[in-house]
Every structure is written in structure tokens, then in C-alpha cells.
Design an enzyme around this catalytic site. Structure first.
Site, PDB file in Angstrom:
ATOM      1  N   HIS B 287     -36.550 -28.121 -10.132  1.00 35.23           N
ATOM      2  CA  HIS B 287     -36.663 -29.357 -10.899  1.00 35.23           C
ATOM      3  C   HIS B 287     -35.387 -29.592 -11.702  1.00 35.23           C
ATOM      4  CE1 HIS B 287     -38.198 -32.369 -13.713  1.00 35.23           C
ATOM      5  NE2 HIS B 287     -37.853 -31.570 -14.722  1.00 35.23           N
ATOM      6  N   ASP B 316     -10.354 -50.939  -4.149  1.00 36.40           N
ATOM      7  CA  ASP B 316     -11.184 -49.765  -3.817  1.00 36.40           C
ATOM      8  C   ASP B 316     -10.719 -48.624  -4.716  1.00 36.40           C
ATOM      9  OD1 ASP B 316     -12.802 -49.018  -0.763  1.00 36.40           O
ATOM     10  OD2 ASP B 316     -12.658 -47.643  -2.461  1.00 36.40           O
ATOM     11  N   TRP B 351     -32.238 -23.535 -13.854  1.00 34.29           N
ATOM     12  CA  TRP B 351     -31.011 -24.212 -13.446  1.00 34.29           C
ATOM     13  C   TRP B 351     -29.790 -23.548 -14.061  1.00 34.29           C
ATOM     14  CZ3 TRP B 351     -27.137 -27.560 -15.579  1.00 34.29           C
ATOM     15  CH2 TRP B 351     -27.191 -27.706 -16.971  1.00 34.29           C
ATOM     16  N   SER B 381     -17.606 -31.374  -4.565  1.00 40.07           N
ATOM     17  CA  SER B 381     -17.816 -32.816  -4.572  1.00 40.07           C
ATOM     18  C   SER B 381     -17.401 -33.427  -5.902  1.00 40.07           C
ATOM     19  CB  SER B 381     -19.302 -33.099  -4.301  1.00 40.07           C
ATOM     20  OG  SER B 381     -19.602 -34.444  -4.547  1.00 40.07           O
ATOM     21  N   SER B 382     -17.831 -32.819  -6.994  1.00 38.77           N
ATOM     22  CA  SER B 382     -17.532 -33.375  -8.317  1.00 38.77           C
ATOM     23  C   SER B 382     -16.061 -33.266  -8.656  1.00 38.77           C
ATOM     24  CB  SER B 382     -18.348 -32.645  -9.379  1.00 38.77           C
ATOM     25  OG  SER B 382     -19.716 -32.917  -9.226  1.00 38.77           O
ATOM     26  N   HIS B 465     -22.285 -27.362 -21.141  1.00 42.46           N
ATOM     27  CA  HIS B 465     -22.407 -28.290 -22.238  1.00 42.46           C
ATOM     28  C   HIS B 465     -21.604 -29.571 -21.989  1.00 42.46           C
ATOM     29  CE1 HIS B 465     -23.927 -29.646 -25.961  1.00 42.46           C
ATOM     30  NE2 HIS B 465     -22.738 -30.178 -26.150  1.00 42.46           N
ATOM     31  N   GLU B 467     -21.149 -30.753 -19.242  1.00 42.14           N
ATOM     32  CA  GLU B 467     -21.911 -31.416 -18.181  1.00 42.14           C
ATOM     33  C   GLU B 467     -22.970 -32.350 -18.759  1.00 42.14           C
ATOM     34  OE1 GLU B 467     -21.891 -31.915 -15.128  1.00 42.14           O
ATOM     35  OE2 GLU B 467     -23.959 -32.436 -14.598  1.00 42.14           O
ATOM     36  N   TYR B 469     -22.830 -33.869 -21.479  1.00 42.47           N
ATOM     37  CA  TYR B 469     -22.145 -35.064 -21.969  1.00 42.47           C
ATOM     38  C   TYR B 469     -21.618 -35.899 -20.809  1.00 42.47           C
ATOM     39  CZ  TYR B 469     -22.528 -33.368 -26.676  1.00 42.47           C
ATOM     40  OH  TYR B 469     -23.027 -32.942 -27.876  1.00 42.47           O
ATOM     41  N   SER B 480     -23.217 -50.105 -23.788  1.00 45.22           N
ATOM     42  CA  SER B 480     -22.204 -50.964 -24.415  1.00 45.22           C
ATOM     43  C   SER B 480     -22.101 -52.284 -23.661  1.00 45.22           C
ATOM     44  CB  SER B 480     -20.850 -50.270 -24.433  1.00 45.22           C
ATOM     45  OG  SER B 480     -20.894 -49.113 -25.222  1.00 45.22           O
ATOM     46  N   HIS B 514     -23.319 -22.912 -28.803  1.00 42.62           N
ATOM     47  CA  HIS B 514     -24.630 -23.073 -29.427  1.00 42.62           C
ATOM     48  C   HIS B 514     -25.772 -22.774 -28.459  1.00 42.62           C
ATOM     49  CE1 HIS B 514     -24.122 -27.570 -28.301  1.00 42.62           C
ATOM     50  NE2 HIS B 514     -25.000 -27.081 -27.462  1.00 42.62           N
ATOM     51  N   HIS B 515     -25.455 -22.589 -27.205  1.00 38.31           N
ATOM     52  CA  HIS B 515     -26.473 -22.132 -26.259  1.00 38.31           C
ATOM     53  C   HIS B 515     -26.592 -20.616 -26.282  1.00 38.31           C
ATOM     54  CE1 HIS B 515     -26.810 -26.096 -24.350  1.00 38.31           C
ATOM     55  NE2 HIS B 515     -25.513 -26.175 -24.525  1.00 38.31           N
ATOM     56  N   THR B 540     -21.146 -39.702 -32.178  1.00 36.44           N
ATOM     57  CA  THR B 540     -22.353 -40.277 -31.581  1.00 36.44           C
ATOM     58  C   THR B 540     -22.986 -41.289 -32.533  1.00 36.44           C
ATOM     59  OG1 THR B 540     -22.664 -38.101 -30.587  1.00 36.44           O
ATOM     60  CG2 THR B 540     -24.446 -39.677 -30.352  1.00 36.44           C
ATOM     61  N   LYS B 543     -21.198 -44.573 -32.485  1.00 36.87           N
ATOM     62  CA  LYS B 543     -21.583 -45.407 -31.339  1.00 36.87           C
ATOM     63  C   LYS B 543     -22.906 -46.113 -31.602  1.00 36.87           C
ATOM     64  CE  LYS B 543     -20.303 -44.366 -27.197  1.00 36.87           C
ATOM     65  NZ  LYS B 543     -19.015 -45.053 -27.125  1.00 36.87           N
ATOM     66  N   ARG B 662     -40.661 -21.985 -23.197  1.00 34.51           N
ATOM     67  CA  ARG B 662     -40.376 -22.690 -21.946  1.00 34.51           C
ATOM     68  C   ARG B 662     -40.259 -21.691 -20.809  1.00 34.51           C
ATOM     69  NH1 ARG B 662     -33.924 -24.076 -21.835  1.00 34.51           N
ATOM     70  NH2 ARG B 662     -34.520 -25.053 -19.872  1.00 34.51           N
TER      71      ARG B 662
END
Lengths: 284, 786
Positions: B287, B316, B351, B381-382, B465, B467, B469, B480, B514-515, B540, B543, B662
């Protein structure tokens, strides 16, 4: 004594430990204030500036396709909502910094719990309102081994029965280890894993720490014990070296209330991760 | 002589063939008898045919069995040559079609590694009766038993007519009903998942075929379909690749949602057994992996591919073929990641794939290897996507579009791809190390050989982390665009929005610790990470306040995309506020790995990224397809989804504080013996599970709206919403190439951006001058060609 909005709340809302609850209450109040301010602004503007179908509108910013529109800004406002949240964050960081000493998971830092207790000595843990944390005269060292999928406890040299006792419990029909401690005592758990990374969560105390693989959980010297342990002359078990030498992880366990609760594993460790349980009993 | 040799050869071959045929039937006598065909061929090791003088018997069967109940059985025989005083007396083989045999002493043993077949041991060869246990299945189906018994004369010779055997058959009914009743089988979760995936694929295929049919009903044939589908499979056009990404992302959003429903069914009640622990672990792993890598990122890439070239006025992307390769790595990677699931050996590490369990070859699943391999493809790919978009935005902006005249969605894609490009290779390194550990036997994470599991944590979260964001920043860009257009104003504080995006991009790299607050971090680093994590709230917050101020003095037009943008503001703000609790370490030690975390990240990922992209769908669908979506269905989608979504994730905050962990297959309600979760935790879990089904189903309203609108929606004008950026200049849908024309190696008629701000200097700023020094001088040969 710090003056905080949370003092208005009175009773604890979270019900974990006073240390957690004080921070929680403070953060909840600021969350309501910031969230309330944001949502009131949002609802007001989304209703006040709603347009009707076909209504004329003032194209004050020169919106036109293919044309970068006029800048719409206000330097003062932008500075305001950069600086004000910054001040709030500094405040929240300061109030979160204070209790950090209490949860440094290492006896080498100033944990506020003194030195290791001598035989028969008690911790005499009390709540310090000025420091916002528990303090004690000394602490007891115990040993916890994690394995797929259970826990082994050892009271080491804490041999007074009502201070520390290891046993078994049946949790939802499954046998599990149990650890019985004494209310008002502080314990430093030295921990190692026999295989993968685990993390005991002492739910009622709101503490958890990762437990990494420790080579000393094996018995390479053939004495029938984990190499982390040795049998002393008094017939007790002790750590075979310092916690740092053995590479063990540590976590402070302040046994504040009389209760029985579950210890859960909170670092995913395989099939039976959810059933890697133990029971923690705190007696008066 | 030759004839005799031939006959001898034939006889020898016949004997060998006979031995080969007979050999699999029985084995290891007298230490036990068994074999796969014993149930059909019988126990002919002692004699050719059964003998009625031997009577086999089983005692201990109930009239009807109760599910999962254990019965003590006694197997015996009478008759035949067995006599007290013989060296051996006899043996047996008992096979059942279901249930579990358990030997209770040394006289019986399980046979062939199966729990449904049991036989005597060498010691049991001296007996004529044996005892064992049988545990009934849960299925409620009738269970067949086949018992073979041998009665032997004890001379140790297995052949000949003296030893005799016989067989007895039994059928045991369950207490669920009588023979003939249809008793539903317990569903196998992976079979259900596979079925749902196949059904979804079939529906997608039918939809594609129907879309093709509607585009040209008279030309519906293989001769016209073949080039059409070949064009889609080999396209390098950014719009088509964007559509492919989009469809793939939506497909996997559904698959990830189905997996979430499995998880919620399991957690609906405490102590549930809908999924086994093993299955549950695979479901939450897949998941998370599916939603982040196969749903959120493709959806972002879909809109990025579609809109970035349009918004900057480029024909393009800079490298169209690389773009196609980036896309096709995704389904291949997905196939690898999902390999092993349907054999029950899917990845089961979460994950985050923490070491050393991810390289555990004893307890871990084989699917973890495929998971790592598939993820390596997605990293490739990324990385290629990042190179492509950074180059495109840097060198292919239209005339008049400086850095500070780009639309904010393009800025958000720039920042996101910069973060991705800088962070994902670290993840790739970790994955390669995991792959080598598992396949070659290296010891990067093998703790017994001195590997360091914390290395994985650092490599993963250094990527992980940024990621998160990467997946939220494009949603910021969408909001926006949508809020400004809906309010009919410029975005408030364009420059501070850009700096906030950049600030988020920079700070994202220094807060990943922080993880790992509970991983034995040094006190100093914990404090630094605490402060920097809290500081992310500043850009943040800028924004969020800028978005609110954008509406001020505006003329807010309520369309579905407006509703989703406003909904985003609510849920993302709540998610951001809940995120502020974690950097306070004294609270993090309780909340880490609890359902409070699950609530937080679903509020920012679903309430942020997914809601942002729902807004993007409703906003840009007319541009992409040339059809307007139905506003009533859109409003219905918003109301049902928004309400049910909050019903799913809001109560999880409380569950986490109460102590629900969890990644746990189940949870424990307090009893008289121990305190854990209060009884109302079970009620809230059931409420969450029901809400989850409602949320899942509500999104089909959007899918239906997309299909119906594509077929019957009113034609969309070039600029239905009154936007200013270049995509609204083109037709709906845009032609190919989107802008201009290419002749003799030169592009003509590309758009030029005008600027309503008269005071804006046309000279590049300091950063732009420095950046321009990196650029190769324009010699006229750098234009993009297809």
C-alpha cells in the site's frame, strides 16, 4: 515556574505522563489558536468574496492570457507572517528543549536521575514542578533483549524482589514475558537485539527506543549466558562491560504510577511483529 | 542370439520401467509409508491388492466437526498376519483433504512435509493402533479421510502374500450444515486482490477501446487500432506521455486504495483474522510503496508532462525520448514490485524497508528482492525525469519569461525535481546495496558480518524526507494556480511564494533526522533537528497565509477545483499542525510509530497531494480533453469524499495518543489484567473502516465524471477559467506541436510573454547572470526536435 497557556487547561488531556501532558496541552492550545485563526480567515474570505454568476468584477491585477499579471503583494504583511510564526516556533522549541534532559536516553548525559543506585538504595523519584520533569536520587540498571518475536528481561543486580522481578504473563491467550517494577523508582534499560532492529514502546510512559543488533546477545563463550551478561560472585547477573562498550541502546523508565500495561514492539521486525508483547507491572 | 539379446533388453527395460513407475508410490519402509499416489494406488508395497481380512478403523470422529476444534483420533486394524511376538506388526498412512494432523507421541509422524498426511514411525511399526490429533479446518467443507493399514508377519520381507493391507474411507461433515449445502469458502485475500486488479485492468482496457471506438466509429478495426495503440506505446509527445502517466497513476491509486480497504477490514475489530499476519504485512508494505511511487509520483509527472511545456511556451520537453523511457520504466518497475505478492512472498518490510530485516533471508520474504529491484527502476525513472524537467525549464522558456515570470506550478515542478534529482540517487545506492546483500551475499546490512543497519536509515530518510516534499510541492503549485484563477487575482506575494518553495526545498534536506529520533541520535543532533524541523513551518505558513490573502478583494468563482483547493487548505493546515507535535522530542517518543503518525501523514499526503491533484484534474481536464466536466458530479464527489476522508483519518489522532501502534496486524483492548487501548478504540476503528469504504467509493464519482464528460461533455473553450498562463492560449486540447511550427531546423511563432508590471527590469538578476554563464552559447543548433 514558566507561565504557559496550558496551565489554563487544568486536568491532563492526554493522560500519558506529566512531562508529555504539559507539552501536549501547550501544543494543543497553540494548535487551536493558529488553526482557528487560519480557518476563520478561510471561511470569511471564501464567503465574503464569493461572486455570483455573471457578476461584473474588477480586473485589478490585469489578468489576461499571455500576460504576466500585476504583482499583488504587501511587504509588511509578508514580513509579519514570516516573523510571527518564527517567534512562535522559537517559543515552542524552547519549551520542548527543557524536558530533553529527561529523555536523553543515555546515562552519560545529565539525565537528572543521579548515579546508579547502590544495592538496596531507592530512587525516590519525584516530580519537579520547576524543571517540569521527574528527578530521582539514583537509578537501577536492567537488561532487555529483543528477539523475533519476544522479549527477555533481566533484573541484573537489582535483586530486591519488589524493585524488579521477571516472570511470565498470558496476553490474549499467548504466553509472554512480564517485568514487575516498583512505583517511584527510575530504571535505565540497557537493550540489545538478537537479530533485527526492534523498538519497545512502554505505552503508559510514552517512551520508546530502537534496539539494534548486539553481538553480545550470542553465547560465544559457552557459559550458557548471552555474552552481554556475566554471573557475579553473588550469584547475580551483571553486564559484562559498560553499556557503551557493549554497544547497547538505553532508555529511561520512570515508573510513576501503579499500573499494568503492555509493552509493544514499534519497529517492524517480521511476521509476528504485532504479537511481540510483554506485560509491564508497576507495584506500589 | 540377436533375438535373445533383444528380449533380454526389452525385459530389462520393462523391469526398470516398472521400478520407476512403482518407486514413487511408496517410500522408506518400515519407517513409514506414504507418497503422493497412495490415495489412488493403494499400499501395494506389501502385496498387490488389498485384503478384506484386514479391517482398518478410526475412532474419535465426531458426528459433525466444529471449525478449528481438535479431535483425538485412534487408528487401528485387525486381521492379517500380525501377531503379538512378531518383530513388526504393521503400519498405516492416513491422509485428509483438509485440517491439520498433530502427532502426539513418537509412534506417528507427519509425512512429506504436509500437515494433512500422517504415518507410523519406525517405533510405531511395532503396533497395531496409534493415537494422534486432528484439528478441523475453518472452511466448513466436508473433509475426506483415506486410511491405509498394513498387517505384517514380521519377517521383514515386504513382498509376498503373507503381509496384507486394506483401506478405509471416511467423510466428515462440518457442523455448518448438511451435505449439499453451499458453504462459502473463506476468501483468500491475494486471490481477491488479483481478481480486483484484473477487473480494473479489464475496465481500463474496455474504456480505452471504447474511447478509440468513439473517436472514429466507422474505423473501428484492427487495421486502424494497431497504429493507434502503437502510437501511444511509442510516443514521445509530452501530452501523450502525460496522459499515460496520469492513467497509470490513477490505476495504482485505485489498487493502493483496495489494499487500504483490506487493511481496514482487518482492523475493523480487535483480534480479527481476515488477513493473516503475513498477509497484513505485505498489504501495508505494498500500500505504501504503491501510493508513493506508483500513484502520487506518476500523477505529478502526468500533470508536469502536460502543463510545464505548455506553461513555459515550449514545444515539448528538452529530451522527449528520455521522457518516454522514464515513463516505461514505471510499469516495468511496478511489475517487479508486485512480483511475489500472489505467491504469498510479497515484500513485507514496510515502504521504508528498514535494515536489517530487509536483508533477512530467513524470516523475510523473497519478494523483498523484487521490491528492491523494482524500486531501482523507479529511481532510474525519477532521476531521468529530474534531468529532463530541470533542463527544459532552464533553457526552453519562452521569450519574455524570466525566472520570476514563470507560473507557480512550473516553479513547483522545478523545485520538486531539483529535490528529487538530488535525493533519489542516495535511495538508489541503498537499494543496490540491499539487492547485492540479498542476491550476491555482500554484507552492507548483514549485522552478523558487521554491517550497519543505520546506514540504510540514513540513506533512506535522506531521500525519504525530501521525497514527501517532492510529492506535496507540486500540489502547492496547483493550489496557487487554482486559487488565483478562481479568485480572479494574481497570487499574493509571488516572490515570497517562490522563496518559500525554495526554502522548503533546502530545509527538506536537513531535517530527515526527525524520523530517527529514537535511533540513538546524539543529544546535540536531536536538538538541531528539532529546531530545523519546526522551522519548516515558516515557509509553509507563508504559503498558506499568501493563499488566503490571494482571495482578499477577489471575486471568487466556485467551481469544483475551487472546492478542492479550499478543502486542501483545511486538510493540509490540519496535517501541518499535527506535524508540529513530532519535533518536540518528549512527545515524539510517545507518538513515533503510532497512529498519530498515520493520521499526520495521511492528512498531508491525501489531504495535501491527492486533494491538490483532484483540484488539478478538475482545473485542467477541459484543457487536456477539450471537454468540460460536470460540475454537479464534481460537487457531489467533493462533498462525499471530503466528509468520508475526515471520518477515516481524524479519529486516528486519538487512537495514536491512546497507544495504537502502526503496522500492527491487530490491537489490544484493555482487560482486567493489563491496560492498553480503551474499549471505544474498537468502535473508532470500525467507524474508520466504514468511512474508508465510503471514501474509496466516492472517488468513483470522479472517474465516472471523467468518462461521461469525455464522451458527452460540452466542448471546452481555450480558457474556460480566465487563467493567464500560456496553456490557456492554446486550443482545448492543444495541437501537436503545442506552439509554433518547426521548419528547416528553426522554430517559428513561439509565444512571447508580456508583463503587466511596467517597472520590471528586463536585465537578469545576479543569480540569473551566474546561471547564464553555465549555459552553452546559443549557436542556433540547440532547438528541440522530434
Amino acid at each position: 515556574m514558566r507561565v504557559r497557556l496550558s496551565h489554563l487547561l487544568g486536568d491532563r488531556m492526554a493522560g500519558i505522563t506529566p512531562l508529555f501532558d504539559n507539552l501536549w496541552n501547550e501544543y494543543i492550545i497553540w494548535s487551536f489558536l493558529v488553526g482557528g485563526f487560519t480557518f476563520i480567515w478561510l471561511y470569511h474570505h471564501s464567503l465574503w468574496y464569493k461572486s455570483e454568476e455573471g457578476e461584473d468584477w474588477d480586473n485589478k491585477d490585469g489578468i489576461e492570457v499571455g500576460v504576466f499579471p500585476k504583482h499583488y503583494d504587501n511587504f509588511t504583511l509578508e514580513i509579519a507572517w514570516t516573523v510571527l510564526p518564527f517567534f512562535l516556533i522559537v517559543y515552542l522549541a524552547l519549551i520542548s528543549w527543557g524536558p530533553l534532559d529527561a529523555i536523553w536516553s543515555s546515562a552519560e548525559a545529565d539525565g537528572g536521575y543521579g548515579d546508579e543506585c547502590a544495592s538496596g538504595e531507592l530512587s525516590n523519584m519525584t516530580w519537579s514542578e520547576s524543571e517540569g520533569r521527574y528527578v530521582a536520587d539514583c537509578y537501577h540498571v536492567i537488561y532487555i533483549e529483543a528477539y523475533q518475536w519476544g522479549w527477555n528481561f533481566d533484573c541484573l543486580e537489582v535483586t530486591v524482589p519488589d524493585l524488579c522481578e521477571v516472570g511470565t504473563a498470558v496476553i490474549e491467550g499467548t504466553p509472554a514475558a512480564s517485568l514487575t517494577l516498583k512505583q517511584g523508582e527510575v530504571y535505565l534499560a540497557a537493550m540489545g537485539s538478537a537479530d533485527v532492529t526492534h523498538a519497545p514502546w512502554f505505552v503508559s510512559w510514552g517512551v520508546k527506543e530502537d534496539v539494534l543488533y548486539s553481538q553480545g546477545t550470542m553465547d560465544k563463550n559457552g557459559d550458557g549466558l548471552s555474552d552481554n551478561l556475566v554471573l557475579t560472585e553473588n550469584g547475580e547477573y551483571a553486564l559484562s562491560g559498560s553499556i557503551g562498550e557493549l554497544g547497547l541502546m538505553t532508555v529511561w523508565l520512570p515508573a510513576d504510577n501503579v499500573e499494568n500495561f503492555l509493552l509493544l514492539c514499534t519497529e517492524y521486525c517480521g511476521d509476528n511483529h504485532a504479537y511481540m508483547l510483554a506485560q509491564i507491572n508497576v507495584n506500589a | 542370439m540377436k533375438m535373445n539379446n533383444s528380449r533380454r533388453a526389452i525385459a530389462a527395460l520393462a523391469v526398470m520401467a516398472g521400478v520407476l513407475l512403482l518407486a514413487p508410490l511408496v517410500s522408506s519402509l518400515p519407517t513409514g509409508i506414504g507418497g503422493s499416489s497412495i490415495q489412488t494406488a493403494g499400499c501395494n508395497c506389501h502385496n498387490g491388492a488389498s485384503d478384506s481380512s484386514v479391517v482398518a478403523d478410526i475412532q474419535g470422529f465426531p458426528e459433525q466437526y466444529n471449525a478449528s476444534e481438535t479431535y483425538s483420533l485412534s487408528i487401528s486394524f485387525t486381521g492379517g498376519p500380525a501377531q503379538v511376538g512378531n518383530a513388526n506388526l504393521g503400519g498405516f498412512n492416513l491422509w485428509a483433504s483438509d485440517g491439520i494432523f498433530t502427532p502426539t507421541d513418537g509412534l506417528t509422524q507427519l509425512w512429506g512435509g504436509s500437515v494433512t498426511e500422517v504415518a507410523h514411525t519406525e517405533a510405531g511399526n511395532d503396533y497395531t493402533s496409534w493415537a494422534l490429533d486432528w484439528t478441523a479446518p475453518e472452511s466448513g467443507k466436508d473433509v475426506d479421510f483415506i486410511l491405509h493399514v498394513n498387517s505384517v508377519n514380521g519377517d521383514g520381507v515386504q513382498t509376498g502374500k503373507i503381509d496384507q493391507w486394506n483401506r478405509a474411507d471416511y467423510t466428515l461433515q462440518s457442523s455448518f450444515g448438511v451435505i449439499g449445502d453451499v458453504i462459502p469458502e473463506a476468501p483468500e485475500p491475494f486471490v481477491v486482490l488479483a481478481t480486483l486488479i484484473l477487473i480494473t485492468l479489464a475496465l481500463v482496457a474496455i474504456t480505452i477501446l471504447y474511447g478509440f471506438y468513439r473517436s472514429d466509429p466507422d474505423g473501428f478495426s484492427w487495421e486502424t487500432f494497431s497504429p493507434w495503440i502503437a502510437d501511444w506505446l511509442t510516443t514521445t509527445d509530452h501530452k501523450k506521455i502525460g496522459t499515460l502517466y496520469f492513467l497509470a497513476g490513477l490505476f495504482f491509486l485505485g489498487i493502493g486504495g483496495i489494499m487500504a480497504l483490506f487493511i481496514r477490514v482487518q482492523l475493523a475489530t480487535p483480534g480479527n483474522d481476515f488477513l493473516t499476519q503475513d498477509q497484513y504485512n505485505q498489504f501495508f508494505t505494498l500500500h505504501g510503496t504503491t501510493m508513493i511511487f506508483l500513484a502520487a509520483m506518476p500523477l505529478i509527472n502526468g500533470f508536469a508532462n502536460w502543463m510545464v511545456p505548455l506553461q513555459i511556451g515550449a514545444p515539448d520537453l528538452a529530451m522527449p525520448r528520455l521522457n518516454a523511457m522514464s515513463f516505461w520504466l514505471q510499469p516495468v518497475g511496478a511489475l517487479l514490485i508486485f512480483t511475489g505478492v500472489f505467491s504469498g512472498q510479497g515484500a513485507d518490510t514496510g515502504w521504508t524497508g528498514y535494515a536489517p530485516y530487509v536483508v533477512d533471508m530467513v524470516n523475510g520474504h523473497d519478494g523483498n528482492t523484487f521490491w528492491a529491484a523494482g524500486q531501482i527502476m523507479l529511481v532510474a525513472s525519477s532521476t531521468l525525469t529530474g534531468i529532463n524537467f530541470l533542463t527544459t525549464i532552464a533553457v526552453m522558456r519562452a521569450e519574455g519569461m524570466g525566472w520570476m515570470q514563470m507560473p507557480l506550478f512550473t516553479w513547483s515542478i522545478l523545485v520538486a525535481n531539483l529535490m528529487l534529482f538530488l535525493s533519489i540517487p542516495a535511495f538508489g545506492v541503498g537499494l543496490i546495496q540491499v539487492y547485492l546483500d540479498r542476491v550476491v551475499g555482500t554484507a552492507f546490512y548483514d549485522v552478523g558480518a558487521g554491517g550497519d543497519p543505520l546506514l540504510w536509515s540514513h540513506l533512506f530518510w535522506y531521500f525519504g524526507h525530501p521525497e514527501v516534499y517532492v510529492v506535496i510541492v507540486p500540489a502547492f503549485g496547483v493550489i496557487s494556480e487554482v486559487l488565483a484563477t478562481s479568485s480572479r487575482r494574481s497570487i499574493f506575494g509571488y516572490r515570497s511564494m517562490v522563496f518559500a518553495l525554495a526554502g522548503i526545498g533546502v530545509v527538506a534536506f536537513i531535517v530527515y533526522g526527525h524520523h530517527m529520533f529514537t535511533s540513538g541520535m546524539s543529544p546535540v543532533l536531536r536538538f538541531v533537528t528539532m529546531v530545523t524541523t519546526m522551522l519548516v513551518a515558516v515557509p509553509t505558513g507563508i504559503k498558506i497565509f499568501n493563499w488566503l490573502k490571494t482571495m482578499h478583494g477577489g471575486s471568487l468563482v466556485y467551481r469544483t477545483h475551487t472546492l478542492w483547493a479550499l478543502g486542501f487548505l483545511v486538510t493540509f493546515t490540519l496535517g501541518g499542525i499535527s506535524g508540529m507535535f513530532f519535533p518536540s522530542i518528549a512527545m515524539d517518543t510517545h507518538l513515533h510509530e503510532s497512529y498519530f503518525v498515520v493520521a499526520h501523514f495521511h492528512y498531508v499526503l491525501v489531504g495535501g497531494t491527492v486533494f491538490g491533484f483532484f483540484a488539478a484534474i478538475y482545473y485542467w481536464y477541459p484543457k487536456m480533453t477539450g471537454r468540460m466536466m460536470d460540475e454537479r458530479l464534481g460537487t457531489l464527489h467533493f462533498l462525499t469524499a471530503f466528509i468520508s476522508y475526515n471520518g477515516v483519518f481524524w479519529p486516528m489522532h486519538r487512537l495514536g495518543v491512546w497507544g495504537m501502534a502502526r503496522r500492527h496486524h491487530t490491537y489490544f483492548i484493555s482487560t482486567d489484567d493489563f491496560a492498553n487501548l480503551p474499549p471505544e478504540a474498537a468502535d473508532w476503528n470500525l467507524f474508520i473502516s466504514v468511512s474508508a469504504f465510503l471514501f474509496f467509493l466516492s472517488n468513483f464519482i470522479m472517474v465516472a465524471n471523467m468518462v461521461i464528460s469525455y464522451l458527452r461533455g460540452s466542448k471546452a473553450p481555450a480558457d474556460p477559467w480566465g487563467g493567464w498562463s500560456f496553456e490557456w492560449m492554446t486550443a482545448s486540447p492543444p495541437p501537436t506541436p503545442s506552439f509554433g511550427r518547426y521548419e528547416d531546423g528553426v522554430w517559428y511563432d513561439l509565444p512571447k510573454l508580456r508583463d503587466a508590471n511596467e517597472h520590471v527590469t528586463s536585465e537578469p538578476g545576479r543569480f540569473a547572470r551566474w546561471f547564464n554563464r553555465l549555459m552553452v552559447p546559443d549557436d542556433g543548433n540547440e532547438e528541440v526536435t522530434h
